[in-house]
Write a protein that holds these residues in place. Structure first.
Motif, short mmCIF file in Angstrom:
data_model
loop_
_atom_site.label_atom_id
_atom_site.label_comp_id
_atom_site.label_asym_id
_atom_site.label_seq_id
_atom_site.Cartn_x
_atom_site.Cartn_y
_atom_site.Cartn_z
N TRP A 12 27.36 45.08 14.03
CA TRP A 12 27.20 44.89 15.48
C TRP A 12 27.08 46.23 16.19
O TRP A 12 26.23 46.41 17.07
N GLU A 14 23.69 47.77 15.76
CA GLU A 14 22.70 47.06 16.58
C GLU A 14 22.89 47.39 18.06
O GLU A 14 21.92 47.65 18.78
N ALA A 15 24.14 47.39 18.52
CA ALA A 15 24.42 47.65 19.94
C ALA A 15 23.95 49.04 20.36
O ALA A 15 23.55 49.26 21.51
N SER A 16 23.98 49.99 19.43
CA SER A 16 23.57 51.35 19.77
C SER A 16 22.08 51.46 20.07
O SER A 16 21.63 52.46 20.63
N THR A 17 21.32 50.41 19.74
CA THR A 17 19.88 50.41 20.03
C THR A 17 19.57 49.71 21.35
O THR A 17 18.43 49.74 21.80
N TRP A 18 20.58 49.10 21.97
CA TRP A 18 20.34 48.35 23.20
C TRP A 18 20.34 49.22 24.45
O TRP A 18 19.80 48.85 25.48
N ASP A 19 21.03 50.36 24.37
CA ASP A 19 21.24 51.19 25.56
C ASP A 19 21.33 52.64 25.10
O ASP A 19 22.08 52.95 24.17
N SER A 20 20.58 53.53 25.75
CA SER A 20 20.54 54.92 25.31
C SER A 20 21.87 55.64 25.50
O SER A 20 22.06 56.74 24.97
N ARG A 69 21.37 56.38 15.05
CA ARG A 69 22.28 56.44 16.20
C ARG A 69 23.75 56.27 15.78
O ARG A 69 24.61 56.07 16.63
#
Length: 236
Positions: free
Chosen positions: A25, A28-34, A66
Motif C-alpha cells: 500500500w 502504491e500511495a507514494s505514486t498518488w501524490d508528489s 519512490r
C-alpha cells in the motif's frame, strides 16, 4: 490529510510500512501524490514467519523509485509477538538490504538499545541510519550521535514527563535529528490523546525548538535539510 499537513508547513511525508500488506500500500500511495514517499520493511514484531518469499517481496518493493528507506526494522522486546532470535535475524537481513540498495535504514528500537547498537556494529551500518521515534536517554543518544546516526523525535519529546528523552534531544547536533508523527499514535502536546496526523509534526518542531533554545525557523530548516540529505527527496 497531506493538504492539512502542507497548510501547517509540512510539505513532504514518508509513510512507513510494518508488514507486507502495508508495504504494498505504501509503495502504491507514494505514486498518488508528489508529496508522499514510502519506506518498506517487515516490523520486528512480525518477523516470526519471515521466510524467503517474504524477503523476496520486501526487496522487490524496496527497489521502488519512490521508496526512500528500508524500514521500519529493528528489535522490539516490549511485545512478545516474535522471538528475539527471529527479530535479530530479520534485522541483520534488512541491514544488508539497505546497504545493497544504497538506501537509509529506518530502525524501530523498543527496549532493545544495546542489542540494536551491537548488531549495527557487527553487521556494519549503512551510510545513513535513522532511529525512528527515538526513545533512549542522553547516554544512548550520545552513542548514536558518535556513530553518525540520525535520531528522529516524535510527540513524546513534548510531554512534560519525558525528562530523559528531552535531555537526549538537547544534545543532538544539527544535521542529526528529524521529527515525525508515528501517526495515528503519540500526538504531541497540546493535542496529546487525540489521533495524530502529519500536520502535528509542526507542534513537535516547536517543542523541540523550545527545548533546545533555538528559533523555530532554525529547527524547521535543519529538519528539512536533514530529510533531503538522508532520504534524497529532491532526487525522487
Amino acid at each position: 490529510m497531506v493538504d492539512r499537513a502542507e497548510a501547517a508547513g509540512v510539505t513532504r511525508v514518508v509513510t512507513v510500512a510494518d508488514d507486507l500488506a502495508a508495504a504494498r500500500w505504501a509503495v502504491e500511495a507514494s505514486t498518488w501524490d508528489s508529496r508522499v514517499f514510502a519506506a518498506v520493511a517487515v516490523h520486528p514484531t512480525r518477523t516470526k514467519d519471515f521466510g524467503e518469499a517474504e524477503r523476496s517481496e520486501v526487496e522487490r518493493l524496496a527497489m521502488g523509485e519512490r521508496v526512500v528507506a528500508v524500514g521500519e526494522t529493528g528489535l522490539d522486546y516490549y511485545w512478545d509477538y516474535s522471538p528475539a532470535a527471529a527479530q535479530q535475524e530479520a534485522f541483520r537481513w534488512h541491514i544488508d538490504l539497505a546497504k545493497r540498495l544504497g538506501k537509509p535504514l529506518m530502525i524501530h528500537d523498543r527496549d532493545a538499545h544495546e542489542d540494536v547498537l551491537r548488531i549495527l556494529t557487527e553487521e556494519g551500518a549503512p551510510d545513513d541510519v535513522v532511529f525512528h521515534c527515538f526513545s533512549g536517554d542522553a547516554a544512548i543518544a550520545r552513542r548514536c550521535v558518535e556513530a553518525g546516526y540520525v535520531l528522529s523525535f516524535a510527540g513524546p519529546v513534548t510531554f512534560r514527563n519525558a525528562r530523559e528523552l528531552q535531555e537526549a534531544a538537547k544534545l543532538v547536533p544539527e544535521g542529526q535529528f528529524l521529527v515525525e508523527t508515528d501517526a495515528p499514535f503519540l500526538t504531541p502536546h497540546p493535542f496529546r490523546g487525540r489521533p495524530n496526523e502529519p500536520y502535528c509534526a509542526a507542534y513537535t518542531v516547536r517543542g523541540l525548538a523550545e527545548l533546545r533554545g533555538e528559533p523555530v525557523e532554525q529547527v524547521a530548516k535543519a529538519v528539512d535539510a536533514t530529510a533531503d540529505r538522508v532520504f534524497r527527496l529532491r532526487a525522487c
